[in-house]
Design a protein around this motif. Sequence first.
Motif, PDB file in Angstrom:
ATOM      1  N   ILE A  37     -31.824-134.447  -0.262  1.00 31.45           N
ATOM      2  CA  ILE A  37     -30.507-134.752  -0.803  1.00 31.45           C
ATOM      3  C   ILE A  37     -30.345-136.262  -0.985  1.00 31.45           C
ATOM      4  CG2 ILE A  37     -28.029-134.758  -0.267  1.00 31.45           C
ATOM      5  CD1 ILE A  37     -28.912-132.016  -1.077  1.00 31.45           C
ATOM      6  N   ALA A  80     -30.060-125.480  -0.747  1.00 34.84           N
ATOM      7  CA  ALA A  80     -28.842-125.846  -0.025  1.00 34.84           C
ATOM      8  C   ALA A  80     -27.567-125.709  -0.850  1.00 34.84           C
ATOM      9  CB  ALA A  80     -28.960-127.290   0.470  1.00 34.84           C
ATOM     10  N   PHE A  81     -27.690-125.802  -2.195  1.00 35.98           N
ATOM     11  CA  PHE A  81     -26.503-125.828  -3.044  1.00 35.98           C
ATOM     12  C   PHE A  81     -25.796-124.478  -3.135  1.00 35.98           C
ATOM     13  CE2 PHE A  81     -28.062-129.529  -5.909  1.00 35.98           C
ATOM     14  CZ  PHE A  81     -27.652-130.434  -4.952  1.00 35.98           C
ATOM     15  N   ILE A 125     -24.707-132.669   1.480  1.00 36.21           N
ATOM     16  CA  ILE A 125     -24.839-131.620   0.468  1.00 36.21           C
ATOM     17  C   ILE A 125     -23.611-131.623  -0.435  1.00 36.21           C
ATOM     18  CG2 ILE A 125     -24.930-129.119   0.075  1.00 36.21           C
ATOM     19  CD1 ILE A 125     -26.538-128.921   2.707  1.00 36.21           C
ATOM     20  N   VAL A 166     -33.978-130.884   4.036  1.00 37.96           N
ATOM     21  CA  VAL A 166     -32.863-130.804   3.082  1.00 37.96           C
ATOM     22  C   VAL A 166     -32.143-132.144   3.015  1.00 37.96           C
ATOM     23  CG1 VAL A 166     -30.565-129.820   2.689  1.00 37.96           C
ATOM     24  CG2 VAL A 166     -32.483-128.314   3.207  1.00 37.96           C
ATOM     25  N   CYS A 225     -32.988-128.915  -2.539  1.00 37.35           N
ATOM     26  CA  CYS A 225     -31.606-129.028  -3.000  1.00 37.35           C
ATOM     27  C   CYS A 225     -31.077-127.671  -3.478  1.00 37.35           C
ATOM     28  CB  CYS A 225     -31.502-130.052  -4.129  1.00 37.35           C
ATOM     29  SG  CYS A 225     -31.832-131.752  -3.610  1.00 37.35           S
ATOM     30  N   GLU A 234     -23.521-132.405  -4.451  1.00 32.73           N
ATOM     31  CA  GLU A 234     -23.013-131.381  -5.365  1.00 32.73           C
ATOM     32  C   GLU A 234     -21.938-131.966  -6.275  1.00 32.73           C
ATOM     33  OE1 GLU A 234     -23.289-126.913  -3.845  1.00 32.73           O
ATOM     34  OE2 GLU A 234     -22.048-128.142  -2.523  1.00 32.73           O
TER      35      GLU A 234
END
Length: 217
Positions: free
Chosen positions: A184, A144-145, A111, A180, A141, A115
């Motif tokens: 990603i 999770a961000f 993650i 996730v 995404c 990012e």
Amino acid sequence: MKLLVKLIVDGTEPALVVEIATNEYWINAPEGVHAMMDYMYLRGLLGIQAGENNRTLEEILLSLLPSEERKEYKSQNRTKRQFAIMSRKEIEEKFAAGSPSFQDKDVLENIFSLEKQICLLPERSIQRLLRDVDDRILAACAYAFKEETRWKILDHLSKRRVAAIMEEILCGTLTSEKEVLESIKKVGFVISRLQEDGDITVLERVPSTSPEYPRSV
């Protein structure tokens, strides 16, 4: 469905589309729900080809659905419209209420890595990236961000796509760590491919307005 789309994209006359579709219909002899689906495909695509009003065409196709399915569709559509008019603050409140708590170190590191990649992409490159990533992957995404990175994605999407992403996250099951991680990695792969093809550019440093890195995991 594929046959009808090909015919219409190729500019086939509507009458010929109907004739070919009718022949295919009788050859394959669909029954029950499959027969109705075939007719809905034909009616819907002919309506699109003729440039019919979207709302009118939607009502025509809804009239072909059984009452229970029609009610379910309208209920889901009301939810989508609600998401489409939500403010940024309201969306963030939704995320905060169901914010994920990932424990797997590999997931967290992936993650963080994506990012950082997102923050190194200029706006045009983000827009190009989003054309090659479907809504469910984007939903995983966004789920999770961090907030700042999430909006580098959502700010470049139409209200319709933001609504679809919100529906994926909030109206379905909670996104798993496995999904996730897979999402990603898929986005990371798309970024690498587009960069190799010269379709996107990557900045050398993170702009000062972006989230600070590194983040502890």
